[in-house]
Design an enzyme around this catalytic site. Structure first.
Site, short mmCIF file in Angstrom:
data_model
loop_
_atom_site.label_atom_id
_atom_site.label_comp_id
_atom_site.label_asym_id
_atom_site.label_seq_id
_atom_site.Cartn_x
_atom_site.Cartn_y
_atom_site.Cartn_z
N GLY A 10 0.83 -1.21 0.00
CA GLY A 10 0.00 0.00 0.00
C GLY A 10 0.86 1.25 0.00
N ASP A 42 4.28 -2.76 -7.56
CA ASP A 42 3.66 -1.59 -6.93
C ASP A 42 3.84 -0.34 -7.80
OD1 ASP A 42 2.98 -3.20 -4.76
OD2 ASP A 42 4.92 -2.84 -3.79
O1 RIB Z 1 5.62 -5.40 -3.20
C1 RIB Z 1 6.78 -5.28 -2.41
C2 RIB Z 1 6.41 -5.20 -0.97
O2 RIB Z 1 5.86 -6.43 -0.55
C3 RIB Z 1 7.56 -4.96 -0.03
O3 RIB Z 1 7.83 -3.59 0.17
C4 RIB Z 1 7.13 -5.68 1.25
O4 RIB Z 1 6.86 -4.84 2.31
C5 RIB Z 1 5.90 -6.49 0.85
O5 RIB Z 1 4.75 -5.90 1.29
#
Ligand code: RIB
Length: 317
Positions: A42, A252
């Site tokens: 997030g 992300d």
């Molecule tokens: O998507 C990478 C993330 O996955 C990392 O930052 C770690 O905290 C996990 O949530």
């Protein structure tokens, strides 16, 4: 104008060690350097979206410990609104990450405060969800919280991107409320078949998800690029070839890029191209949030990169 994005999701402290390889079960190996950096799917998406120019509100939870304070302060320094980041008694979420020489990783998360998020918590954030141009959400928080955030956004007709990571089965009721679902292959397989193993063609996974009621599916295929559903067809965009340092947070960065550009333009294909550029840059740097590029860096990359083409893979019957 900057799009308003609400991110509902996790905040972790990433405890990272570099190693020549990912250890096998029962194996002890000697690694390289160790460091702790802000992470959590997030918070990573929130930081990336903010650096890309969005006005970002984070809804999440940290513990009342030193790591919680560091994570909260870090979000503030990244110009993210933290009024709805709750501090809950107990530990902050932690991710143990091993990064190998090729830049690939293995991650184990102890959810800590992320697991203490409640439905009431997300309901308190209804006023900002209602005013948002987009909701960006993942699965590192309790499913009841995910369902409530999606219900609220859908009620207020706010477009929703669900990044179904880490993979868990999802109900059709939830899927039918999602505008853009962004699984990788394993996550897509698990949602469709209930199992992460076994061979299922990418086209079949996407076809199945569309049949279950997801409006658009954007499936990330690692080095193979991205496949997505588009007006009855499945198209594939190739990945950029980059010098990979660390892939942590690449998914992300992709989701944030997709969300920001889609909220700005409403144009899915262009948003995917933009998101691929964001992810391509992110893998060239170490760390999750530390690797998220600025808007200026992405625009420079987009204007200088070689074109890598698009291919039609299949048609959804
Ligand atoms: O998507 C990478 C993330 O996955 C990392 O930052 C770690 O905290 C996990 O949530």
């Amino acid at each position: 104008m900057s799009p308003k994005i609400v991110v509902v999701g996790s905040l972790n402290m990433d405890l990272i060690v570099t190693a020549p390889k990912i250890p096998l079960e029962g194996e002890t190996i000697t690694g390289g350097t160790f460091c702790s950096l802000p992470g959590g799917k997030g918070a990573n998406q929130a930081v990336a979206a903010s650096r890309l120019g969005a006005n970002v509100h984070m809804v999440g939870c940290v513990g009342d410990d030193e790591w919680g304070r560091v994570l909260l302060k870090n979000l503030e320094q990244e110009n993210i609104e933290t009024d709805y980041v709750t501090i809950s008694p107990g530990a902050t979420g932690v991710a143990l990450i091993t990064v190998n020489q090729e830049g690939n990783n293995s991650i184990v998360v102890a959810p800590g405060a992320n697991g203490r998020m409640t439905v009431e918590h997300v309901r308190r954030a209804e006023s900002i969800i209602r005013q948002a141009d987009l909701l960006l959400i993942q699965l590192e928080i309790p499913m009841t919280v995910v369902e409530e955030a999606v219900r609220l956004a859908s009620h207020h007709r706010v477009p929703i991107i669900l990044n179904p990571a880490p993979a868990v089965p999802l109900t059709e009721e939830l899927l039918q409320r999602i505008d853009i679902l962004t699984p990788n292959e394993t996550e897509g397989k698990l949602i469709v078949t209930g199992r992460a193993e076994g061979n299922v063609e990418v086209e079949e996974i996407i076809f199945n998800l569309v049949e279950k009621g997801v409006r658009q599916v954007v499936m990330t295929l690692g080095g193979e690029g991205v496949a997505y559903s588009n007006e009855g067809q499945i198209k594939q965009l190739k990945a950029h070839k980059m010098e990979v340092v660390d892939t942590t947070g690449a998914g992300d960065s992709f989701n944030a890029g997709l969300g920001v550009y889609y909220a700005e333009s409403g144009h899915l294909a262009d948003a995917i191209t933009f998101a691929q550029d964001v992810a391509a840059l992110s893998v060239t740097q170490f760390g999750a949030q530390a690797s998220m590029p600025s808007r200026r860096q992405v625009e420079h990359f987009s204007s200088t990169k070689p074109s890598h083409g698009e291919e039609l893979v299949d048609e959804i019957k």
